[in-house]
Scaffold this motif. Structure first.
Motif, PDB file in Angstrom:
ATOM      1  N   ASP A 228       0.748  -1.205  -0.164  1.00 43.24           N
ATOM      2  CA  ASP A 228      -0.051  -0.003   0.076  1.00 43.24           C
ATOM      3  C   ASP A 228       0.937   1.192  -0.023  1.00 43.24           C
ATOM      4  N   LEU A 229       0.823   1.887  -1.199  1.00 44.24           N
ATOM      5  CA  LEU A 229       1.507   3.272  -1.121  1.00 44.24           C
ATOM      6  C   LEU A 229       0.608   4.280  -0.330  1.00 44.24           C
ATOM      7  N   VAL A 230       1.336   5.056   0.611  1.00 44.85           N
ATOM      8  CA  VAL A 230       0.960   5.951   1.542  1.00 44.85           C
ATOM      9  C   VAL A 230       1.679   7.231   1.570  1.00 44.85           C
ATOM     10  N   GLU A 231       1.235   8.349   2.356  1.00 39.26           N
ATOM     11  CA  GLU A 231       1.972   9.544   2.606  1.00 39.26           C
ATOM     12  C   GLU A 231       1.642   9.417   4.333  1.00 39.26           C
ATOM     13  N   ILE A 232       2.710   9.682   4.857  1.00 38.11           N
ATOM     14  CA  ILE A 232       2.956   9.611   6.347  1.00 38.11           C
ATOM     15  C   ILE A 232       2.951  11.008   6.884  1.00 38.11           C
ATOM     16  N   SER A 233       1.886  11.277   7.635  1.00 28.10           N
ATOM     17  CA  SER A 233       1.908  12.839   8.346  1.00 28.10           C
ATOM     18  C   SER A 233       2.593  13.012   9.575  1.00 28.10           C
ATOM     19  N   ASN A 234       2.536  11.917  10.282  1.00 31.36           N
ATOM     20  CA  ASN A 234       3.364  12.074  11.490  1.00 31.36           C
ATOM     21  C   ASN A 234       3.495  10.619  12.066  1.00 31.36           C
ATOM     22  N   ASP A 235       3.930  10.244  13.413  1.00 28.32           N
ATOM     23  CA  ASP A 235       4.210   8.899  13.747  1.00 28.32           C
ATOM     24  C   ASP A 235       3.234   8.248  13.765  1.00 28.32           C
ATOM     25  N   ASN A 236       2.027   8.863  13.775  1.00 26.79           N
ATOM     26  CA  ASN A 236       0.561   7.671  14.056  1.00 26.79           C
ATOM     27  C   ASN A 236      -0.369   8.108  13.068  1.00 26.79           C
ATOM     28  N   GLN A 237      -0.226   8.755  11.982  1.00 26.17           N
ATOM     29  CA  GLN A 237      -1.234   9.048  10.844  1.00 26.17           C
ATOM     30  C   GLN A 237      -0.553   8.843   9.587  1.00 26.17           C
ATOM     31  N   PHE A 238      -1.401   8.422   8.639  1.00 19.66           N
ATOM     32  CA  PHE A 238      -0.929   8.406   7.018  1.00 19.66           C
ATOM     33  C   PHE A 238      -2.418   8.350   6.280  1.00 19.66           C
ATOM     34  N   LYS A 239      -1.934   8.466   5.189  1.00 20.09           N
ATOM     35  CA  LYS A 239      -2.947   8.687   4.009  1.00 20.09           C
ATOM     36  C   LYS A 239      -2.887   7.509   2.925  1.00 20.09           C
ATOM     37  N   PHE A 240      -3.638   6.905   2.773  1.00 18.83           N
ATOM     38  CA  PHE A 240      -3.830   5.591   1.754  1.00 18.83           C
ATOM     39  C   PHE A 240      -3.765   6.477   0.189  1.00 18.83           C
ATOM     40  N   LEU A 241      -2.782   5.916  -0.623  1.00 18.08           N
ATOM     41  CA  LEU A 241      -2.994   6.383  -1.974  1.00 18.08           C
ATOM     42  C   LEU A 241      -3.253   5.473  -3.097  1.00 18.08           C
ATOM     43  N   GLY A 242      -2.953   4.130  -2.637  1.00 18.87           N
ATOM     44  CA  GLY A 242      -3.194   3.209  -3.461  1.00 18.87           C
ATOM     45  C   GLY A 242      -2.473   1.826  -3.367  1.00 18.87           C
ATOM     46  N   ARG A 243      -2.623   0.863  -4.080  1.00 17.68           N
ATOM     47  CA  ARG A 243      -1.808  -0.363  -4.066  1.00 17.68           C
ATOM     48  C   ARG A 243      -0.905  -0.425  -5.188  1.00 17.68           C
ATOM     49  N   ILE A 244       0.303  -0.706  -4.753  1.00 20.73           N
ATOM     50  CA  ILE A 244       1.501  -0.748  -5.893  1.00 20.73           C
ATOM     51  C   ILE A 244       1.144  -1.862  -6.774  1.00 20.73           C
ATOM     52  N   ASP A 245       0.364  -2.831  -6.561  1.00 20.75           N
ATOM     53  CA  ASP A 245       0.212  -3.955  -7.557  1.00 20.75           C
ATOM     54  C   ASP A 245      -1.011  -3.549  -8.242  1.00 20.75           C
ATOM     55  N   ASN A 246      -1.860  -2.288  -8.115  1.00 22.21           N
ATOM     56  CA  ASN A 246      -2.895  -1.768  -8.911  1.00 22.21           C
ATOM     57  C   ASN A 246      -2.512  -0.531  -9.735  1.00 22.21           C
ATOM     58  N   VAL A 247      -1.170  -0.113  -9.467  1.00 22.89           N
ATOM     59  CA  VAL A 247      -0.727   0.964 -10.152  1.00 22.89           C
ATOM     60  C   VAL A 247      -0.727   0.588 -11.708  1.00 22.89           C
ATOM     61  N   ILE A 248      -1.232   1.641 -12.740  1.00 26.78           N
ATOM     62  CA  ILE A 248      -1.446   1.415 -14.120  1.00 26.78           C
ATOM     63  C   ILE A 248      -0.184   2.050 -14.547  1.00 26.78           C
ATOM     64  N   ASN A 249       0.439   1.379 -15.448  1.00 25.13           N
ATOM     65  CA  ASN A 249       1.489   2.042 -16.191  1.00 25.13           C
ATOM     66  C   ASN A 249       1.023   2.305 -17.613  1.00 25.13           C
ATOM     67  N   SER A 250       0.657   3.537 -17.992  1.00 22.07           N
ATOM     68  CA  SER A 250       0.129   3.932 -19.459  1.00 22.07           C
ATOM     69  C   SER A 250       1.230   4.913 -19.922  1.00 22.07           C
ATOM     70  N   GLY A 251       1.668   4.327 -20.984  1.00 15.99           N
ATOM     71  CA  GLY A 251       2.636   5.259 -21.851  1.00 15.99           C
ATOM     72  C   GLY A 251       3.760   5.671 -21.293  1.00 15.99           C
ATOM     73  N   GLY A 252       4.155   5.045 -20.151  1.00 15.38           N
ATOM     74  CA  GLY A 252       5.181   5.502 -19.125  1.00 15.38           C
ATOM     75  C   GLY A 252       4.879   6.407 -18.005  1.00 15.38           C
ATOM     76  N   ALA A 253       3.636   6.735 -17.847  1.00 14.25           N
ATOM     77  CA  ALA A 253       2.813   7.461 -16.919  1.00 14.25           C
ATOM     78  C   ALA A 253       2.416   6.439 -15.652  1.00 14.25           C
ATOM     79  N   LYS A 254       2.490   6.674 -14.351  1.00 13.46           N
ATOM     80  CA  LYS A 254       1.991   5.869 -13.231  1.00 13.46           C
ATOM     81  C   LYS A 254       0.685   6.442 -12.828  1.00 13.46           C
TER      82      LYS A 254
END
Length: 343
Positions: A228-254
């Motif tokens: 799971d790709l995430v953005e970590i805000s601090n020691d105990n909080q994070f935002k979920f961005l998406g699963r790395i195995d769901n990432v779509i590579n279209s024309g070189g763009a993720k």
């Protein structure tokens, strides 16, 4: 059927109903001398697996949730999730840990259909909540898991509960079988948060790819590496961005499909899933799959959505009568991809 865990008499538990019997069977398994129980994974991201979990660690997880929500002895809970999976099993374990009164309701897309009295705690999938909006005001603490909660559903929840002036607290969960259900909650109502907050004794970090790593010694002796790709805000909080195995590579763009789905579901009431299907020139071609009958209105709404990047706009908009899901309600992206790549 209601089971009072503050005065449990296992020999008196009998039922002719199939789901009641499954819950009773698990209670007996829990009370057996074995220090572990078997748990089946959902199979939403791969082949389903069965593995053993220590009962002691399941109790640790149950205590974390009960403490976070402030559940008290003799509070009422409702189980409406399959007891084969960790989500259903943990509802029973939480009832053990906090000595709750557990109301058993057969898992369905309308689990609150027969509910008439207020309850203190329930766990449901987004699909179940979508079909139970008229009754969620009866629940004091509701946690939603198994799949991301769409912006559309969040809006419906807010509108419904504001009208009823309900004293209801609703959270989205983050977790997996290996973390014994969830290790973090994100408030949806009465306040809406972007970040998950992890429980006590849980620490988080990222690997070199930006995927979440979880250290929760009370739940699992190993440091868990997620996809799971995430953005970590601090020691105990994070935002979920998406699963790395769901990432779509279209024309070189993720492209992160979950991020696009969150944006689209602010405008589209139907379930919408973004997929990358094989394409000679692009590698993967971005398409949007809408659940339901083909509709010019939905197509027009999709074409008017302002995407952040030009390559976020789907090359095709497809419709499917029903999006395939796993037995516990998660969208089965692999199966859906097979359907459209097969065509």
């Amino acid at each position: 059927m209601v089971i009072n865990f503050n005065n449990l008499e296992i020999n008196n538990l009998h039922s002719q109903k199939e789901f009641d019997s499954k819950v009773i069977f698990f209670i007996k398994e829990w009370l057996s001398p074995s220090k572990t129980v078997d748990v089946q994974t959902s199979g939403s991201t791969g082949v389903p697996k069965i593995f053993e979990i220590e009962k002691k660690k399941m109790l640790n997880s149950a205590k974390m949730t009960c403490d976070f929500l402030g559940l008290q002895e003799n509070d009422t809970a409702l189980i409406c999730l399959p007891v084969e999976y960790i989500s259903g099993k943990m509802m029973v374990v939480r009832s053990f840990e906090r000595k709750l009164k557990l109301k058993i309701e057969n898992p369905s897309i309308e689990p609150l259909k027969n509910l008439t009295e207020k309850i203190d705690f329930c766990a449901m999938t987004p699909l179940q909540v979508e079909n139970s909006l008229g009754k969620i005001y009866l629940i004091k603490n509701l946690i939603i898991g198994g799949a991301a909660v769409s912006e559309s559903l969040k809006s419906k929840i807010g509108q419904t509960l504001k009208i009823s002036d309900a004293q209801t607290n609703i959270y989205e969960t983050y977790g997996m079988s290996e973390t014994l259900s969830h290790i973090a909650l994100k408030e949806i109502y009465p306040h809406s948060n972007d970040y998950f907050t992890v429980f006590e004794n849980v620490s988080i970090s990222k690997d070199e790819l930006g995927c979440l790593k979880i250290s929760a010694p009370d739940l699992n002796s190993e440091i868990l590496q997620t996809n799971d790709l995430v953005e970590i805000s601090n020691d105990n909080q994070f935002k979920f961005l998406g699963r790395i195995d769901n990432v779509i590579n279209s024309g070189g763009a993720k492209i992160f499909p979950e991020t696009l789905e969150s944006l689209v579901k602010k405008e589209i009431p139907n379930e919408v899933i973004f997929l990358g299907i094989k394409n000679e020139s692009l590698g993967q071609k971005l398409i949007a799959v809408i659940e339901g009958k083909k509709s010019d209105d939905l197509i027009n709404k999709m074409t008017k959505i302002q995407f952040e990047k030009s390559f976020h706009k789907p090359k095709e908009i497809m419709f499917v009568e029903e999006i395939p899901r796993t037995p516990n309600g998660k969208v089965n992206r692999l199966k859906l991809l097979e359907i459209f790549e097969g065509n």
